[in-house]
Write an enzyme that holds these catalytic residues in place. Structure first.
Site, PDB file in Angstrom:
ATOM      1  N   ASP A   1       6.066 -17.272 -11.147  1.00  0.00           N
ATOM      2  CA  ASP A   1       6.278 -18.037 -12.388  1.00  0.00           C
ATOM      3  C   ASP A   1       6.003 -17.167 -13.618  1.00  0.00           C
ATOM      4  OD1 ASP A   1       7.259 -20.613 -12.053  1.00  0.00           O
ATOM      5  OD2 ASP A   1       5.306 -21.433 -11.476  1.00  0.00           O
TER       6      ASP A   1
ATOM      7  N   LYS B   1      13.402 -26.827  -6.119  1.00  0.00           N
ATOM      8  CA  LYS B   1      13.089 -25.412  -5.867  1.00  0.00           C
ATOM      9  C   LYS B   1      13.193 -25.105  -4.371  1.00  0.00           C
ATOM     10  CE  LYS B   1      10.239 -25.340  -9.986  1.00  0.00           C
ATOM     11  NZ  LYS B   1       8.910 -25.384 -10.593  1.00  0.00           N
TER      12      LYS B   1
ATOM     13  N   GLN C   1       2.848 -26.090  -8.785  1.00  0.00           N
ATOM     14  CA  GLN C   1       3.589 -26.932  -9.721  1.00  0.00           C
ATOM     15  C   GLN C   1       2.644 -27.519 -10.771  1.00  0.00           C
ATOM     16  OE1 GLN C   1       7.031 -27.344  -9.776  1.00  0.00           O
ATOM     17  NE2 GLN C   1       6.630 -28.388 -11.702  1.00  0.00           N
TER      18      GLN C   1
END
Ligand code: NAP
Length: 279
Positions: free
Chosen positions: A116, A49, A93
């Site tokens: 997200d 990412k 994460q």
């Protein structure tokens, strides 16, 4: 023989668009990436990412925290990032170490930085058909269906897996596009009965060899979200690729299918957040 959906090529195109948009903004968009602990897969995802951000002209701010980090200090960091004007998106994460409550951590992220699309506010907006952000993996799948002009409207869509991050939002997006959607899971009786009727079959289970050719309708679009490892450690999906490719109309490979699109859609969400903040 099915058309192979090239997730890598489409992801590159989406990232080029994101980079062009980022270059046109008055301030460089920023992503804060929070990684707690030493999970090797998570480290690889986070590095990927950060590379994508660099490629798209997005600044990334890495926060590596030890596995024993307390929830209190993680929430304090999120509070700081929520207030930081350089940070447009915050990515924590997952999975987190067991002593940290994922729901509490996700709920602490400012909804306008929740790139997200995991925060209950954004899940609600998305489910209601009025999204701020779209969840990255399902959005990546929809982008692939669009790119290859795969019909959804009025079609039978079957989603395998009902997780909050993939299966459920996938079913919501397909429903919004006028698909007739069946959501299957581990308690579904006679799975093949549903999959055989699918014009669009999305598998997000995490079980190698789950979807065999006899479970697939001739000409169907088969989208394999899963990331499993075979006995030699190679990445593979849920779908028996070689046999299903011979029968399906379209198919996504693993790797090179949904994975790169998930990452590209994250870049798209960061741009959405940056536009919100710089409007
Ligand atoms: P998850 O939270 O473990 O959910 C798996 C789902 O599969 C559950 O709903 C489970 O049912 C269902 N299931 C289990 N066995 C089944 C069976 N035999 N038949 C039908 N359904 C079954 O997983 P996830 O986070 O959604 O991820 C799914 C897969 O996608 C994993 O391989 C993951 O690595 C991959 N993934 C890939 C990407 C990408 O970018 N490509 C992104 C996210 C995830 P129950 O609800 O009844 O337990």
């Amino acid at each position: 023989m099915a058309v192979r959906i090239d997730g890598k090529a489409l992801a590159a195109k989406v990232k080029r668009q994101a980079a062009a948009e980022a270059a046109g903004l008055p301030r460089k968009p920023g992503l804060a990436v929070v990684l707690v602990g030493e999970d090797p897969a998570s480290k690889v995802y986070v590095a990927g990412k950060e590379r994508d951000c660099a490629e798209c002209g997005i600044e990334s701010f890495g926060h590596r925290l030890p596995a024993e980090t307390t929830e209190e200090s993680l929430l304090a960091l999120i509070g700081t990032l929520n207030r930081d004007p350089r940070v447009d998106g915050i990515l924590v994460q997952l999975p987190l170490p067991g002593h940290l409550r994922e729901e509490a951590v996700i709920a602490a992220i400012a909804p306008d930085k929740d790139v997200d699309c995991f925060h209950p506010y954004n899940v609600g907006r998305m489910t209601a058909g009025d999204p701020v952000f779209l969840p990255c993996t399902p959005a990546g799948v929809m982008a692939m269906l669009d790119e290859y002009e795969i019909p959804v409207r009025g079609k039978r869509c079957v989603v395998l897996g009902r997780s909050n991050i993939v299966g459920k939002p996938m079913a919501a997006l397909l429903t919004q596009r006028d698909g007739t959607v069946t959501l299957c899971h581990s308690r579904t009786e006679d799975l093949a009965r549903y999959t055989r009727e699918a014009d669009v079959l999305v598998s997000a289970v995490g079980r190698r060899g789950l979807v065999t050719a006899d479970m697939v309708k001739e000409g169907a679009a088969v989208i394999d979200v899963a990331m499993n490892r075979d006995e030699s450690g190679r990445l593979c999906g849920d779908v028996d690729f070689a046999a299903v490719e011979a029968k399906a109309g379209w198919i996504t490979p693993v790797p090179g299918g949904v994975g790169p699109m998930t990452r590209a859609c994250l870049m798209r969400n960061i741009l959405t957040a940056a536009r919100l903040h710089q409007a």
